[in-house]
Design an enzyme around this catalytic site. Sequence first.
Site, PDB file in Angstrom:
ATOM      1  N   ASP A   1      38.488  43.008  34.456  1.00  0.00           N
ATOM      2  CA  ASP A   1      38.408  43.872  35.633  1.00  0.00           C
ATOM      3  C   ASP A   1      38.438  43.102  36.956  1.00  0.00           C
ATOM      4  O   ASP A   1      37.836  43.518  37.941  1.00  0.00           O
ATOM      5  CB  ASP A   1      37.141  44.758  35.568  1.00  0.00           C
ATOM      6  CG  ASP A   1      37.105  45.603  34.315  1.00  0.00           C
ATOM      7  OD1 ASP A   1      38.176  46.049  33.880  1.00  0.00           O
ATOM      8  OD2 ASP A   1      36.000  45.819  33.768  1.00  0.00           O
TER       9      ASP A   1
ATOM     10  N   GLY B   1      41.855  48.410  30.971  1.00  0.00           N
ATOM     11  CA  GLY B   1      42.025  49.500  31.927  1.00  0.00           C
ATOM     12  C   GLY B   1      42.426  48.886  33.247  1.00  0.00           C
ATOM     13  O   GLY B   1      41.678  48.107  33.820  1.00  0.00           O
ATOM     14  N   HIS B   2      43.650  49.175  33.692  1.00  0.00           N
ATOM     15  CA  HIS B   2      44.156  48.553  34.906  1.00  0.00           C
ATOM     16  C   HIS B   2      44.481  49.646  35.923  1.00  0.00           C
ATOM     17  O   HIS B   2      45.289  50.527  35.646  1.00  0.00           O
ATOM     18  CB  HIS B   2      45.403  47.725  34.601  1.00  0.00           C
ATOM     19  CG  HIS B   2      45.164  46.663  33.555  1.00  0.00           C
ATOM     20  ND1 HIS B   2      46.154  46.114  32.798  1.00  0.00           N
ATOM     21  CD2 HIS B   2      44.028  46.059  33.151  1.00  0.00           C
ATOM     22  CE1 HIS B   2      45.635  45.210  31.971  1.00  0.00           C
ATOM     23  NE2 HIS B   2      44.343  45.175  32.161  1.00  0.00           N
TER      24      HIS B   2
ATOM     25  N   GLN C   1      41.929  41.706  29.772  1.00  0.00           N
ATOM     26  CA  GLN C   1      40.572  41.152  29.628  1.00  0.00           C
ATOM     27  C   GLN C   1      40.412  39.876  30.484  1.00  0.00           C
ATOM     28  O   GLN C   1      41.092  39.762  31.493  1.00  0.00           O
ATOM     29  CB  GLN C   1      40.225  40.879  28.166  1.00  0.00           C
ATOM     30  CG  GLN C   1      39.957  42.121  27.335  1.00  0.00           C
ATOM     31  CD  GLN C   1      41.205  42.819  26.834  1.00  0.00           C
ATOM     32  OE1 GLN C   1      42.098  42.206  26.282  1.00  0.00           O
ATOM     33  NE2 GLN C   1      41.281  44.123  27.009  1.00  0.00           N
TER      34      GLN C   1
ATOM     35  N   LYS D   1      43.572  42.453  37.851  1.00  0.00           N
ATOM     36  CA  LYS D   1      44.834  41.940  37.309  1.00  0.00           C
ATOM     37  C   LYS D   1      45.968  42.953  37.487  1.00  0.00           C
ATOM     38  O   LYS D   1      47.083  42.572  37.812  1.00  0.00           O
ATOM     39  CB  LYS D   1      44.686  41.633  35.804  1.00  0.00           C
ATOM     40  CG  LYS D   1      43.646  40.572  35.492  1.00  0.00           C
ATOM     41  CD  LYS D   1      43.490  40.376  34.003  1.00  0.00           C
ATOM     42  CE  LYS D   1      42.892  41.584  33.296  1.00  0.00           C
ATOM     43  NZ  LYS D   1      41.487  41.891  33.651  1.00  0.00           N
TER      44      LYS D   1
HETATM   45  P1  GDP Z   1      41.904  44.830  35.884  1.00  0.00           P
HETATM   46  O1  GDP Z   1      41.369  45.334  34.586  1.00  0.00           O
HETATM   47  O2  GDP Z   1      41.722  43.361  36.048  1.00  0.00           O
HETATM   48  O3  GDP Z   1      43.309  45.270  36.169  1.00  0.00           O
HETATM   49  O4  GDP Z   1      40.988  45.486  37.005  1.00  0.00           O
HETATM   50  P2  GDP Z   1      40.569  47.039  37.098  1.00  0.00           P
HETATM   51  O5  GDP Z   1      41.763  47.803  37.549  1.00  0.00           O
HETATM   52  O6  GDP Z   1      39.872  47.472  35.869  1.00  0.00           O
HETATM   53  O7  GDP Z   1      39.455  46.953  38.220  1.00  0.00           O
HETATM   54  C1  GDP Z   1      39.734  46.500  39.510  1.00  0.00           C
HETATM   55  C2  GDP Z   1      39.477  47.644  40.506  1.00  0.00           C
HETATM   56  O8  GDP Z   1      39.425  47.116  41.818  1.00  0.00           O
HETATM   57  C3  GDP Z   1      40.586  48.683  40.538  1.00  0.00           C
HETATM   58  O9  GDP Z   1      40.020  49.938  40.819  1.00  0.00           O
HETATM   59  C4  GDP Z   1      41.482  48.236  41.681  1.00  0.00           C
HETATM   60  O10 GDP Z   1      42.173  49.307  42.296  1.00  0.00           O
HETATM   61  C5  GDP Z   1      40.475  47.635  42.623  1.00  0.00           C
HETATM   62  N1  GDP Z   1      40.955  46.492  43.413  1.00  0.00           N
HETATM   63  C6  GDP Z   1      41.822  45.510  43.047  1.00  0.00           C
HETATM   64  N2  GDP Z   1      41.914  44.583  44.020  1.00  0.00           N
HETATM   65  C7  GDP Z   1      41.094  44.991  45.020  1.00  0.00           C
HETATM   66  C8  GDP Z   1      40.724  44.438  46.291  1.00  0.00           C
HETATM   67  O11 GDP Z   1      41.173  43.371  46.698  1.00  0.00           O
HETATM   68  N3  GDP Z   1      39.795  45.149  47.022  1.00  0.00           N
HETATM   69  C9  GDP Z   1      39.265  46.322  46.589  1.00  0.00           C
HETATM   70  N4  GDP Z   1      38.368  46.932  47.359  1.00  0.00           N
HETATM   71  N5  GDP Z   1      39.590  46.868  45.405  1.00  0.00           N
HETATM   72  C10 GDP Z   1      40.482  46.199  44.625  1.00  0.00           C
HETATM   73  P1  IMO Z   2      40.601  44.699  31.388  1.00  0.00           P
HETATM   74  O1  IMO Z   2      41.984  44.318  30.922  1.00  0.00           O
HETATM   75  C1  IMO Z   2      36.296  44.448  30.887  1.00  0.00           C
HETATM   76  C2  IMO Z   2      34.773  44.157  26.787  1.00  0.00           C
HETATM   77  C3  IMO Z   2      33.979  45.331  26.267  1.00  0.00           C
HETATM   78  C4  IMO Z   2      33.019  44.601  25.345  1.00  0.00           C
HETATM   79  C5  IMO Z   2      33.893  43.507  24.754  1.00  0.00           C
HETATM   80  C6  IMO Z   2      34.459  43.823  23.376  1.00  0.00           C
HETATM   81  O2  IMO Z   2      40.527  46.033  32.031  1.00  0.00           O
HETATM   82  O3  IMO Z   2      40.031  43.599  32.211  1.00  0.00           O
HETATM   83  P2  IMO Z   2      36.433  45.411  22.572  1.00  0.00           P
HETATM   84  O4  IMO Z   2      36.597  46.887  22.691  1.00  0.00           O
HETATM   85  O5  IMO Z   2      37.519  44.621  23.214  1.00  0.00           O
HETATM   86  O6  IMO Z   2      36.175  44.967  21.159  1.00  0.00           O
HETATM   87  O7  IMO Z   2      35.060  45.093  23.377  1.00  0.00           O
HETATM   88  O8  IMO Z   2      34.945  43.303  25.672  1.00  0.00           O
HETATM   89  N1  IMO Z   2      36.117  44.491  27.313  1.00  0.00           N
HETATM   90  C7  IMO Z   2      36.426  44.524  28.611  1.00  0.00           C
HETATM   91  N2  IMO Z   2      35.648  44.373  29.695  1.00  0.00           N
HETATM   92  N3  IMO Z   2      37.615  44.658  31.029  1.00  0.00           N
HETATM   93  C8  IMO Z   2      38.414  44.781  29.952  1.00  0.00           C
HETATM   94  O9  IMO Z   2      39.759  44.852  30.020  1.00  0.00           O
HETATM   95  C9  IMO Z   2      37.818  44.763  28.660  1.00  0.00           C
HETATM   96  N4  IMO Z   2      38.281  44.882  27.397  1.00  0.00           N
HETATM   97  C10 IMO Z   2      37.245  44.702  26.580  1.00  0.00           C
HETATM   98  O10 IMO Z   2      33.312  46.011  27.300  1.00  0.00           O
HETATM   99  O11 IMO Z   2      31.999  43.996  26.097  1.00  0.00           O
HETATM  100 MG    MG Z   3      40.051  46.767  33.847  1.00  0.00          MG
END
Ligand code: GDP
Ligand code: IMO
Ligand code: MG
Length: 427
Positions: A13, A40-41, A223, A16
Amino acid sequence: MPSVVLIGGQWGDEGKGKVTDFLAEKADIVVRYQGGNNAGHTVVVGEEEFKLHLIPSGILYPDTICVIGNGVVIDPAVLIAELDYLAEKGISTDNLLISERAHIIMPYHKKLDEVTEISRGTGKIGTTKRGIGPVYMDKAGRIGIRFIDLLDKDVFSSLVKNNLEEKNKLLDQVYNSECFNANAIIEEYTTYADRLRKYAADTSILIYNMLRAGKNVLFEGAQGTLLDLDHGTYPFVTSSHPIAGAACTGAGVGPTEINKVLGIIKAYTTRVGEGPFPTELQNEAGQHLARKGHEVGTTTGRPRRCGWFDAVISRYTARINGLTNMAVTKLDVLTGLETLKICIGYKRGNEVISDFPASLKVLAECEPVYEEMPGWTEDITKITAFDELPKGAQNYLNRLNQLTGVPISIIGVGSRRSQTLIIDNLF
Ligand code: GDP
Ligand code: IMO
Ligand code: MG
């Protein structure tokens, strides 16, 4: 010639998806190489928000080819739902290709994920319950079902029947849980096969040819490094390899094909699920990060645990992934905090630890050693160049660069595409 592997530098999270989307404008092809719909992106374009789990975050550009590589595990129902979701939003998925070698998540994988978590009790991992651990176990156990197998009804039927003989015994006799009917699964999955057949390809050949033709190739990790099966906080990890090295096995390319490795690192730290987290905050500063950063899981809706930036982790990430560049995301979330803390090492008794330990027992005994820096109050969400950032923000970034030892190429100051400062364009 440019090929870039993009990885998460912490516990996932990091943003990416947003950075992948940004770089995808210049990429000819974006390849996911591991994980599944545990990811989850979130990508924000203008006023619209896109939530992706399996399909590479390059899909929002109509001319970019998107590949789900052999290292990814696919829940076909989830993939179809994602294809429909994108179609509803007017996004074409004609450029998607799926590796014939990718493994398929079956209903019993999801059930086993659920019942094993329950049986772990307080020692639970906090998985996303998407069947990720069980499907990778079957892959390593050489009883998995690949996309190419799903597409051949005879092969698929016999694999399902063989697998269920063991899985049903396990579910019934060990976990006292419901069993599955082979014919019902075969019928359900045949409809998925019909729908997904047109996307099947030997994607390694495609990537190889694109690399030979000098196209821009972006490998998108899911991840993060500390969730890596070998290098993360085992056993509180995922069951795949989110690190850069896995791009080679998970996409079918040789290590000599990789030119750059970009680490996506949040300006602070978050984690979803169980497991150690040295800089975790249980105070007002932690609440500030969670609130301003909207730190709620995209996949499970669970609140993310929040803490200060940890340079022991960023140094570890730089080493394990061979980072050539880093993107610091969500810098804007720190705005308004009077004092910022950066963890520069761990203290265990009288011992100072500067490398991330393998033992969770040792890690649990580690106290972060903090350095403090003054924060800033100015809104930075509309800033477009490093020099325009408040001095406090510039100093903070310079310190992260110094402690991590990797140049900062991209800075995130908001969730939108436009809220991205570019210091070095990777392609
Ligand atoms: P990922 O799993 O690495 O793709 O990250 P996620 O999408 O799960 O979580 C990142 C969250 O932060 C998302 O809701 C993005 O829209 C948001 N985000 C990404 N970059 C920035 C940033 O530079 N500033 C802010 N405020 N939000 C961001
Ligand atoms: P993105 O791509 C954050 C965590 C789960 C748990 C552990 C194992 O959005 O960054 P699993 O279901 O993979 O066997 O769970 O890994 N986890 C993540 N945490 N971002 C993710 O993906 C994750 N994918 C798995 O919360 O702790
Ligand atoms: Mg994510």
